[in-house]
Design a protein around this motif. Structure first.
Motif, PDB file in Angstrom:
ATOM      1  N   GLY A  76       0.846  -1.184   0.000  1.00 42.35           N
ATOM      2  CA  GLY A  76       0.000   0.000   0.000  1.00 42.35           C
ATOM      3  C   GLY A  76       0.882   1.235   0.000  1.00 42.35           C
ATOM      4  O   GLY A  76       2.116   1.152  -0.047  1.00 42.35           O
ATOM      5  N   ILE A  77       0.252   2.401   0.102  1.00 39.65           N
ATOM      6  CA  ILE A  77       1.004   3.638   0.008  1.00 39.65           C
ATOM      7  C   ILE A  77       2.027   3.777   1.130  1.00 39.65           C
ATOM      8  O   ILE A  77       3.086   4.377   0.961  1.00 39.65           O
ATOM      9  CB  ILE A  77       0.042   4.855  -0.003  1.00 39.65           C
ATOM     10  N   GLU A  78       1.741   3.155   2.293  1.00 44.42           N
ATOM     11  CA  GLU A  78       2.676   3.275   3.420  1.00 44.42           C
ATOM     12  C   GLU A  78       4.025   2.623   3.113  1.00 44.42           C
ATOM     13  O   GLU A  78       5.042   2.995   3.683  1.00 44.42           O
ATOM     14  CB  GLU A  78       2.085   2.679   4.707  1.00 44.42           C
ATOM     15  N   GLY A  79       4.046   1.666   2.174  1.00 46.29           N
ATOM     16  CA  GLY A  79       5.305   1.034   1.804  1.00 46.29           C
ATOM     17  C   GLY A  79       6.027   1.735   0.675  1.00 46.29           C
ATOM     18  O   GLY A  79       7.147   1.371   0.328  1.00 46.29           O
ATOM     19  N   LEU A  80       5.372   2.756   0.118  1.00 42.18           N
ATOM     20  CA  LEU A  80       5.949   3.458  -1.031  1.00 42.18           C
ATOM     21  C   LEU A  80       6.317   4.905  -0.702  1.00 42.18           C
ATOM     22  O   LEU A  80       6.627   5.686  -1.592  1.00 42.18           O
ATOM     23  CB  LEU A  80       4.964   3.444  -2.208  1.00 42.18           C
ATOM     24  N   THR A  81       6.282   5.245   0.565  1.00 39.82           N
ATOM     25  CA  THR A  81       6.585   6.626   0.966  1.00 39.82           C
ATOM     26  C   THR A  81       8.006   6.782   1.480  1.00 39.82           C
ATOM     27  O   THR A  81       8.379   7.848   1.959  1.00 39.82           O
ATOM     28  CB  THR A  81       5.599   7.104   2.042  1.00 39.82           C
ATOM     29  N   GLY A  82       8.787   5.716   1.389  1.00 44.08           N
ATOM     30  CA  GLY A  82      10.195   5.827   1.753  1.00 44.08           C
ATOM     31  C   GLY A  82      10.470   5.558   3.224  1.00 44.08           C
ATOM     32  O   GLY A  82       9.574   5.329   4.029  1.00 44.08           O
ATOM     33  N   ILE A  83      11.743   5.596   3.548  1.00 50.67           N
ATOM     34  CA  ILE A  83      12.196   5.392   4.923  1.00 50.67           C
ATOM     35  C   ILE A  83      11.905   6.658   5.716  1.00 50.67           C
ATOM     36  O   ILE A  83      12.245   7.757   5.271  1.00 50.67           O
ATOM     37  CB  ILE A  83      13.711   5.096   4.950  1.00 50.67           C
ATOM     38  N   PRO A  84      11.268   6.569   6.885  1.00 49.70           N
ATOM     39  CA  PRO A  84      10.954   7.782   7.647  1.00 49.70           C
ATOM     40  C   PRO A  84      12.214   8.464   8.188  1.00 49.70           C
ATOM     41  O   PRO A  84      13.150   7.798   8.614  1.00 49.70           O
ATOM     42  CB  PRO A  84      10.067   7.275   8.793  1.00 49.70           C
ATOM     43  N   TYR A 133     -10.537   0.097   3.096  1.00 49.67           N
ATOM     44  CA  TYR A 133     -10.691   0.659   4.430  1.00 49.67           C
ATOM     45  C   TYR A 133     -10.132  -0.273   5.502  1.00 49.67           C
ATOM     46  O   TYR A 133      -9.504   0.178   6.466  1.00 49.67           O
ATOM     47  CB  TYR A 133     -12.165   0.953   4.712  1.00 49.67           C
ATOM     48  N   LEU A 134     -10.364  -1.572   5.360  1.00 52.78           N
ATOM     49  CA  LEU A 134      -9.830  -2.528   6.336  1.00 52.78           C
ATOM     50  C   LEU A 134      -8.311  -2.449   6.377  1.00 52.78           C
ATOM     51  O   LEU A 134      -7.699  -2.495   7.442  1.00 52.78           O
ATOM     52  CB  LEU A 134     -10.285  -3.951   5.993  1.00 52.78           C
ATOM     53  N   HIS A 135      -7.706  -2.330   5.196  1.00 54.12           N
ATOM     54  CA  HIS A 135      -6.250  -2.198   5.135  1.00 54.12           C
ATOM     55  C   HIS A 135      -5.799  -0.944   5.875  1.00 54.12           C
ATOM     56  O   HIS A 135      -4.881  -0.985   6.697  1.00 54.12           O
ATOM     57  CB  HIS A 135      -5.798  -2.137   3.679  1.00 54.12           C
ATOM     58  N   GLY A 136      -6.449   0.169   5.608  1.00 52.02           N
ATOM     59  CA  GLY A 136      -6.044   1.426   6.231  1.00 52.02           C
ATOM     60  C   GLY A 136      -6.272   1.455   7.731  1.00 52.02           C
ATOM     61  O   GLY A 136      -5.454   1.990   8.473  1.00 52.02           O
ATOM     62  N   LEU A 137      -7.369   0.855   8.184  1.00 52.30           N
ATOM     63  CA  LEU A 137      -7.719   0.909   9.605  1.00 52.30           C
ATOM     64  C   LEU A 137      -6.919  -0.058  10.465  1.00 52.30           C
ATOM     65  O   LEU A 137      -6.638   0.226  11.632  1.00 52.30           O
ATOM     66  CB  LEU A 137      -9.216   0.625   9.777  1.00 52.30           C
ATOM     67  N   PHE A 138      -6.544  -1.218   9.895  1.00 48.55           N
ATOM     68  CA  PHE A 138      -5.933  -2.266  10.722  1.00 48.55           C
ATOM     69  C   PHE A 138      -4.472  -2.546  10.385  1.00 48.55           C
ATOM     70  O   PHE A 138      -3.838  -3.375  11.048  1.00 48.55           O
ATOM     71  CB  PHE A 138      -6.755  -3.559  10.602  1.00 48.55           C
ATOM     72  N   TYR A 139      -3.910  -1.857   9.397  1.00 54.81           N
ATOM     73  CA  TYR A 139      -2.532  -2.121   8.983  1.00 54.81           C
ATOM     74  C   TYR A 139      -1.548  -1.876  10.123  1.00 54.81           C
ATOM     75  O   TYR A 139      -0.633  -2.671  10.351  1.00 54.81           O
ATOM     76  CB  TYR A 139      -2.172  -1.238   7.789  1.00 54.81           C
ATOM     77  N   GLU A 140      -1.728  -0.781  10.859  1.00 49.55           N
ATOM     78  CA  GLU A 140      -0.757  -0.442  11.913  1.00 49.55           C
ATOM     79  C   GLU A 140      -0.757  -1.454  13.054  1.00 49.55           C
ATOM     80  O   GLU A 140       0.185  -1.501  13.848  1.00 49.55           O
ATOM     81  CB  GLU A 140      -1.027   0.953  12.474  1.00 49.55           C
ATOM     82  N   TYR A 141      -1.806  -2.277  13.134  1.00 47.39           N
ATOM     83  CA  TYR A 141      -1.867  -3.303  14.182  1.00 47.39           C
ATOM     84  C   TYR A 141      -1.330  -4.648  13.699  1.00 47.39           C
ATOM     85  O   TYR A 141      -1.421  -5.646  14.410  1.00 47.39           O
ATOM     86  CB  TYR A 141      -3.313  -3.454  14.675  1.00 47.39           C
ATOM     87  N   GLY A 142      -0.783  -4.660  12.481  1.00 42.88           N
ATOM     88  CA  GLY A 142      -0.105  -5.851  11.987  1.00 42.88           C
ATOM     89  C   GLY A 142      -0.961  -6.793  11.175  1.00 42.88           C
ATOM     90  O   GLY A 142      -0.514  -7.885  10.806  1.00 42.88           O
ATOM     91  N   PHE A 143      -2.197  -6.407  10.853  1.00 43.65           N
ATOM     92  CA  PHE A 143      -3.082  -7.300  10.090  1.00 43.65           C
ATOM     93  C   PHE A 143      -2.920  -7.017   8.596  1.00 43.65           C
ATOM     94  O   PHE A 143      -3.231  -5.930   8.120  1.00 43.65           O
ATOM     95  CB  PHE A 143      -4.533  -7.109  10.523  1.00 43.65           C
ATOM     96  N   ARG A 144      -2.400  -8.007   7.869  1.00 49.76           N
ATOM     97  CA  ARG A 144      -2.074  -7.834   6.456  1.00 49.76           C
ATOM     98  C   ARG A 144      -2.950  -8.674   5.524  1.00 49.76           C
ATOM     99  O   ARG A 144      -3.098  -8.343   4.361  1.00 49.76           O
ATOM    100  CB  ARG A 144      -0.606  -8.222   6.215  1.00 49.76           C
ATOM    101  N   GLU A 145      -3.502  -9.778   6.040  1.00 49.14           N
ATOM    102  CA  GLU A 145      -4.288 -10.691   5.202  1.00 49.14           C
ATOM    103  C   GLU A 145      -5.724 -10.186   5.122  1.00 49.14           C
ATOM    104  O   GLU A 145      -6.559 -10.477   5.977  1.00 49.14           O
ATOM    105  CB  GLU A 145      -4.243 -12.112   5.776  1.00 49.14           C
ATOM    106  N   LEU A 146      -6.010  -9.414   4.079  1.00 44.36           N
ATOM    107  CA  LEU A 146      -7.304  -8.749   3.983  1.00 44.36           C
ATOM    108  C   LEU A 146      -8.456  -9.722   3.779  1.00 44.36           C
ATOM    109  O   LEU A 146      -9.571  -9.484   4.247  1.00 44.36           O
ATOM    110  CB  LEU A 146      -7.266  -7.719   2.856  1.00 44.36           C
TER     111      LEU A 146
END
Length: 435
Positions: free
Chosen positions: A141-149, A262-275
């Motif tokens: 997703g976009i969070e993986g394409l925004t580079g190293i923080p 939306y599920l990806h955006g809401l739960f990604y930070e909690y480690g849930f990847r299998e949509l």
């Protein structure tokens, strides 16, 4: 470059002008230039070098080089040695993952022991490009394409705007020496293959590719900022605080379209990847759950319950000897003999002491457990009791049982067992309370 670096520090990292920090230094171009730039700006820092022992004399040569560098910069230095291959064999991970785990664990240890708050690493613009391509190839997703923080917790990466070519030009013009790691030319490693084979081809296709990529990254970061702001607003509406986590109405989630996005955006930070699994959970049976490395998500009737996974260091089974007056772990209980019985409550029970067999035990509930709740006729399975009391799946896992042998004396904080109730004030009465 020194001028540009100074302006970048003053604008983005003013904390480095005030604090003593740690620089991870391998002896390679990137970290040596970072240390040299910081020295030129008069910043206060220490170096930290890891000897992974993977390249024999070359590894020891890197260590000697960094020692000499620290001396020339008049900088304190920390050095450690790792049995890297031993770690690989023990934990069944790749050499690269082992090196990462070992060094960051050690870095955090130094920060804590030396009371240093920040660690600088020498990631630069080329590293950002390689990370982008890796994430793109794996699907992100976009969070993986925004580079190293640039900033993440205790980490700071002040070289991200600068390319390796800029770093090398600065080193050469200032007669700065560094160590070359021979493994950096081995294309069996994905990053090396991207750097050696792929990136030059991209630059051939478009001469301004590097600058174009930096602009693209900037636009993606801006878009991600807007998306995250909206998701945080949505979370504040949907994620209702519940114990140490959240309760989320399933129907509200189902009303979002496109749902998987939306599920990806809401739960990604909690480690849930299998949509697919996440979406299936919405229609699953009560009690069905998903686990990530950090969180558990449970279907409970019309809600999802989200909670962090607590890594327990203690056993789920405790013994309590006769005569103990106060218990502080795993919960706070007080035991005292009294002369009369009052009414039981959720936090206080009275039992006939001679009905107890010591030592008592505290444990979590198990499938098949039953007791004889005071106020009811006969026995009741604990699972049914929890259901009637509307205790959700996650809350059940936190309930403690006070037991005498295999008999439940008290579902702690909820209901006492009829078999241990006070029937005679002539016998000793034990008051047990949550404190």
């Amino acid at each position: 470059m020194l001028k540009a670096f100074k302006e970048h520090i003053e604008l983005k990292f003013p904390e480095l002008l005030r604090e003593h920090f740690l620089i991870a230094c391998s002896g390679g171009l990137d970290s040596v230039v970072l240390a040299s730039l910081c020295k030129e700006l008069g910043l206060q820092f220490s170096l930290a070098h890891c000897n992974f022992g993977l390249r024999g004399n070359a590894s020891d040569g890197d260590e000697d080089f960094v020692r000499t560098l620290a001396n020339s910069l008049n900088s304190p230095i920390f050095i450690t040695h790792f049995d890297t291959l031993g770690y690989v064999n023990q934990h069944k991970v790749s050499v690269q993952m082992a090196c990462r785990d070992l060094r960051y664990t050690w870095f955090r240890q130094i920060l804590e022991e030396q009371q240093i708050s920040l660690l600088l690493t020498a990631h630069h613009a080329n590293d950002n490009l390689e990370t982008f391509i890796i994430n793109l190839s794996r699907g992100s997703g976009i969070e993986g394409l925004t580079g190293i923080p640039e900033k993440a917790q205790y980490l700071r990466r002040p070289l991200l705007p600068f390319t390796r070519e800029q770093l090398e030009a600065y080193a050469q013009s200032n007669a700065i020496h560094w160590r070359e790691d021979s493994s950096n030319t081995d294309t069996k490693y994905l990053r090396n293959k991207i750097r050696i084979d792929l990136v030059p081809t991209l630059k051939e296709l478009h001469p301004t590719f590097t600058e174009n990529f930096k602009n693209t990254l900037h636009y993606l970061q801006q878009t991600n900022t807007i998306a995250n702001a909206y998701l945080e607003q949505l979370k504040s509406e949907l994620f209702v605080p519940h114990e140490d986590g959240y309760k989320i109405a399933i129907e509200a989630l189902k009303g979002l379209h496109p749902l998987t996005t939306y599920l990806h955006g809401l739960f990604y930070e909690y480690g849930f990847r299998e949509l697919d699994n996440l979406e299936a959970l919405l229609d699953g049976l009560t009690g069905k759950q998903l686990r990530s490395n950090s969180h558990v998500l449970v279907k409970n009737r019309e809600f999802l319950l989200l909670s962090p996974i607590h890594k327990e260091n203690e056993s789920d089974f405790y013994t309590i000897d006769e005569g103990v007056e106060n218990l502080s772990s795993p919960i706070n209980l007080k035991f005292s003999e009294v002369s009369e019985r009052l009414d039981n409550s959720k936090n206080i029970i009275y039992v006939q002491k001679n009905t107890l067999n010591f030592p008592l035990t505290l444990r979590k509930w198990r499938k098949g457990d039953y007791f004889y709740p005071i106020g009811l006729n006969g026995k009741k399975k604990l699972a049914k009791f929890f259901k009637d009391e509307k205790i959700d799946v996650l809350s059940k896992e936190k309930v403690w049982l006070l037991c005498s042998n295999d008999k439940i004396v008290w579902v702690v904080g909820m209901r006492a067992d009829n078999r241990f109730k006070v029937v005679s004030s002539a016998q000793k009465i034990l008051k047990i309370e949550i404190t």
